[in-house]
Design a protein around this motif. Structure first.
Motif, mmCIF file in Angstrom:
data_model
loop_
_atom_site.group_PDB
_atom_site.id
_atom_site.type_symbol
_atom_site.label_atom_id
_atom_site.label_comp_id
_atom_site.label_asym_id
_atom_site.label_seq_id
_atom_site.Cartn_x
_atom_site.Cartn_y
_atom_site.Cartn_z
ATOM 1 N N VAL A 21 38.244 32.962 43.902
ATOM 2 C CA VAL A 21 39.465 33.246 43.140
ATOM 3 C C VAL A 21 40.604 32.364 43.610
ATOM 4 C CG1 VAL A 21 41.223 35.006 42.705
ATOM 5 C CG2 VAL A 21 38.806 35.609 42.554
ATOM 6 N N GLN A 22 40.767 32.246 44.907
ATOM 7 C CA GLN A 22 41.845 31.408 45.426
ATOM 8 C C GLN A 22 41.631 29.941 45.069
ATOM 9 O OE1 GLN A 22 44.646 32.371 46.768
ATOM 10 N NE2 GLN A 22 44.099 34.549 46.785
ATOM 11 N N LEU A 23 40.376 29.478 45.121
ATOM 12 C CA LEU A 23 40.085 28.099 44.749
ATOM 13 C C LEU A 23 40.391 27.858 43.277
ATOM 14 C CD1 LEU A 23 38.946 25.338 45.539
ATOM 15 C CD2 LEU A 23 36.658 26.228 44.990
ATOM 16 N N ALA A 24 40.035 28.796 42.425
ATOM 17 C CA ALA A 24 40.317 28.649 40.997
ATOM 18 C C ALA A 24 41.819 28.589 40.747
ATOM 19 C CB ALA A 24 39.695 29.813 40.229
ATOM 20 N N ARG A 25 42.585 29.380 41.485
ATOM 21 C CA ARG A 25 44.042 29.351 41.319
ATOM 22 C C ARG A 25 44.615 27.990 41.722
ATOM 23 N NH1 ARG A 25 45.105 35.202 43.707
ATOM 24 N NH2 ARG A 25 44.914 36.430 41.803
ATOM 25 N N VAL A 56 43.049 25.091 41.727
ATOM 26 C CA VAL A 56 42.650 24.091 40.734
ATOM 27 C C VAL A 56 43.526 24.208 39.499
ATOM 28 C CG1 VAL A 56 40.793 23.384 39.187
ATOM 29 C CG2 VAL A 56 40.289 23.916 41.590
ATOM 30 N N ARG A 57 43.772 25.435 39.067
ATOM 31 C CA ARG A 57 44.603 25.633 37.883
ATOM 32 C C ARG A 57 46.024 25.161 38.122
ATOM 33 N NH1 ARG A 57 44.482 31.577 35.665
ATOM 34 N NH2 ARG A 57 42.277 30.973 35.574
ATOM 35 N N ALA A 58 46.519 25.383 39.361
ATOM 36 C CA ALA A 58 47.893 24.984 39.664
ATOM 37 C C ALA A 58 48.057 23.464 39.723
ATOM 38 C CB ALA A 58 48.346 25.604 40.979
#
Length: 325
Positions: free
Chosen positions: A310-314, A316-318
């Protein structure tokens, strides 16, 4: 500084307790501590003065052990204590509810060769080892952590005493050590850091019920289909119900890794019985213990992996460039 009591003419007990402070802190704030203590105890009743002594000793020991509100260890303990208390209350509910009917039945119709006294003694011991945990959780759920802490420590002492009366063999010694650890976590956690917000209170209640009710149902209806009795699977289930709490502290937008470590620490007492068994016969028990411990912590590992994703996806999105208009 208050001229009523100085460091030299303060009560001897107060001087001894102030001596518990770290030397650097004592040299910087010793006079202020003496003055504050004098003002707080002047003209007070004996009980109020004893409370001031208790608070003085508690504050000194927290600074000495580096588990105060500003210390990382304090945050870890603040995350562990409510989880440990909720899990202990859930286990107490699991042990209490299914046996209540039998306890009442045996008091009404005691065994002829044992008598009413034996039935009452068994009931008292079972209630002493379980009800105080439920009372401590109930107080914590109302938001009064200081009162819950006192009740929780009393529950740990009663549970350890009941366990000791049944005899000490490896598994029971591990249970006794586990209850002692729960009591220590509840006692040492800084009260001001424990989460007693509405969310924290709901989480404690939910953890306890998630421990007890499914296990009671499984014990009653599916025992013939399970490879182990539910008592043996209980530590694995404790790790499973605690995993969402760990995930919430690591996957939220306001991560709290120290409290997450505390969540994991709160599940440790229930691994201690098997650890004691393995320590008693290490060559034969080590591999089964490692496999069992792995099964217990596997849900927490899954929660860690999900939180990392979840933190990695955030991130990447940022870092993705915004789409052109």
């Amino acid at each position: 500084m208050n001229d009523v009591t100085t460091g030299h003419d303060a009560p001897r007990a107060a001087r001894l307790l102030i001596g518990l402070y770290p030397a650097r802190y004592r040299s910087a704030h010793g006079d202020d501590i003496h003055a504050t203590f004098a003002e707080a105890t002047e003209g007070r009743t004996r009980i109020a003065v004893l409370r001031e002594y208790r608070d003085l000793a508690t504050h000194a020991l927290r600074l000495r052990l580096r588990i105060g509100p500003t210390d990382p260890a304090g945050r870890v303990l603040a995350g562990a204590a409510p989880v440990a208390l909720a899990l202990a209350a859930g286990c107490a509910l699991y042990f209490l509810l299914p046996g209540l009917r039998e306890l009442v039945h045996r008091i009404r119709y005691p065994y002829p060769d044992l008598g009413l006294g034996h039935a009452v003694l068994v009931a008292v011991l079972q209630l002493a080892g379980t009800v105080p945990w439920l009372l401590a959780l109930g107080i914590a759920v109302t938001g009064r952590w200081r009162a819950a802490r006192i009740t929780g420590v009393a529950a740990a002492l009663l549970s350890a005493g009941v366990q000791a009366l049944g005899g000490l063999y490896p598994y029971s010694a591990g249970q006794l050590a586990g209850m002692a650890l729960v009591g220590a976590l509840v006692l040492l956690a800084p009260a001001g850091l424990v989460d007693v917000t509405q969310r924290g209170r709901w989480e404690m209640a939910a953890l306890a019920l998630a421990v007890a009710l499914p296990v009671i149902a499984a014990d009653r209806y599916t025992a013939q289909y399970l490879p182990l009795p539910m008592l043996g699977l209980l530590p694995i289930w404790l790790g499973t119900v605690t995993a969402p709490a760990l995930l919430g502290r690591l996957a939220g937008r306001r991560r709290d890794p120290l409290r997450a470590v505390g969540v994991g620490l709160g599940t440790l007492p229930w691994l201690m019985p098997m650890t004691a068994v393995a320590a008693f016969d290490p060559p034969a028990r080590l591999r089964p213990l490692l496999e069992y411990a792995g099964a217990c912590v596997a849900p927490l590992g899954v929660a860690l992996a999900v939180a990392g994703a979840v933190q990695l996806a955030r991130r990447v999105r940022a870092t993705d460039p915004s789409d052109p208009a």
